[in-house]
Design a protein around this motif. Sequence first.
Motif, PDB file in Angstrom:
ATOM      1  N   GLY A 187       0.789  -1.228   0.000  1.00 51.32           N
ATOM      2  CA  GLY A 187       0.000   0.000   0.000  1.00 51.32           C
ATOM      3  C   GLY A 187       0.816   1.271   0.000  1.00 51.32           C
ATOM      4  N   THR A 188       2.146   1.171   0.194  1.00 48.75           N
ATOM      5  CA  THR A 188       2.969   2.381   0.156  1.00 48.75           C
ATOM      6  C   THR A 188       3.160   2.862  -1.285  1.00 48.75           C
ATOM      7  N   PHE A 189       3.029   1.948  -2.257  1.00 49.70           N
ATOM      8  CA  PHE A 189       3.252   2.304  -3.661  1.00 49.70           C
ATOM      9  C   PHE A 189       2.146   3.230  -4.155  1.00 49.70           C
ATOM     10  N   GLN A 190       2.552   4.320  -4.787  1.00 54.16           N
ATOM     11  CA  GLN A 190       1.603   5.284  -5.328  1.00 54.16           C
ATOM     12  C   GLN A 190       1.659   5.376  -6.842  1.00 54.16           C
ATOM     13  N   ALA A 191       2.863   5.416  -7.423  1.00 52.92           N
ATOM     14  CA  ALA A 191       2.945   5.629  -8.868  1.00 52.92           C
ATOM     15  C   ALA A 191       4.318   5.262  -9.411  1.00 52.92           C
TER      16      ALA A 191
ATOM     17  N   TRP B 115      13.118   7.140 -14.547  1.00 50.50           N
ATOM     18  CA  TRP B 115      11.867   6.604 -14.000  1.00 50.50           C
ATOM     19  C   TRP B 115      11.754   6.976 -12.535  1.00 50.50           C
ATOM     20  N   ASP B 116      10.550   7.356 -12.119  1.00 50.43           N
ATOM     21  CA  ASP B 116      10.268   7.705 -10.727  1.00 50.43           C
ATOM     22  C   ASP B 116       9.295   6.698 -10.135  1.00 50.43           C
ATOM     23  N   VAL B 117       9.612   6.222  -8.939  1.00 47.09           N
ATOM     24  CA  VAL B 117       8.672   5.425  -8.152  1.00 47.09           C
ATOM     25  C   VAL B 117       8.331   6.272  -6.934  1.00 47.09           C
TER      26      VAL B 117
ATOM     27  N   GLY C  98       2.811   8.670   6.096  1.00 45.05           N
ATOM     28  CA  GLY C  98       2.374  10.003   5.732  1.00 45.05           C
ATOM     29  C   GLY C  98       3.387  10.832   4.971  1.00 45.05           C
ATOM     30  N   GLU C  99       4.584  10.305   4.768  1.00 44.13           N
ATOM     31  CA  GLU C  99       5.636  11.043   4.067  1.00 44.13           C
ATOM     32  C   GLU C  99       5.771  10.526   2.629  1.00 44.13           C
ATOM     33  N   GLU C 100       5.629  11.435   1.673  1.00 43.56           N
ATOM     34  CA  GLU C 100       5.786  11.069   0.269  1.00 43.56           C
ATOM     35  C   GLU C 100       7.263  11.073  -0.083  1.00 43.56           C
ATOM     36  N   ARG C 101       7.694  10.002  -0.774  1.00 45.91           N
ATOM     37  CA  ARG C 101       9.091   9.895  -1.219  1.00 45.91           C
ATOM     38  C   ARG C 101       9.103   9.450  -2.672  1.00 45.91           C
ATOM     39  N   THR C 102      10.037   9.983  -3.430  1.00 42.08           N
ATOM     40  CA  THR C 102      10.204   9.611  -4.823  1.00 42.08           C
ATOM     41  C   THR C 102      11.613   9.084  -5.028  1.00 42.08           C
ATOM     42  N   PHE C 103      11.715   7.964  -5.733  1.00 44.75           N
ATOM     43  CA  PHE C 103      12.999   7.328  -6.022  1.00 44.75           C
ATOM     44  C   PHE C 103      13.166   7.310  -7.539  1.00 44.75           C
TER      45      PHE C 103
END
Length: 129
Positions: free
Chosen positions: A83-87, A95-97, A103-108
């Motif tokens: 459920g942590t996966f958003q996009a 590529w961004d995951v 509650g903290e949004e992170r992009t890799f």
Amino acid sequence: MAQALKDAGLLWKPAPGDRFAIPDRDLDEDVFVLSNMTIEVHTLPEGQVIGFNGTTEWAMDDVELEEALWLPREDQMRGLLGGTFQALRRTGDRWDVEIILLGEERTFTSETPSAAYAEALLHLLAAAL
């Protein structure tokens, strides 16, 4: 990245179709696939082993599961993110995951989707410690 995931505590529950490598046996460049036909996981009293059934190419009947290095696919890593996966997004040539953890949004960001998923999964594993 696969070794980093293993070192971070990612557990492998082998299933048909899983890809793996066997490092440090002069097979570093080879990728194996679990199959009910030729390469299966056997549970023995001393633990799980990967059995090479009917293979004549190698002088190898089986290898302990701990010696194998799981090479998780994109769909498997996405599933492990739960459920942590958003996009997953393409940004130019990268590529961004995106995940949300506590509650903290992170992009890799990485050059391939697999590498971006792996980085996100490494973050999740580190947060679980």
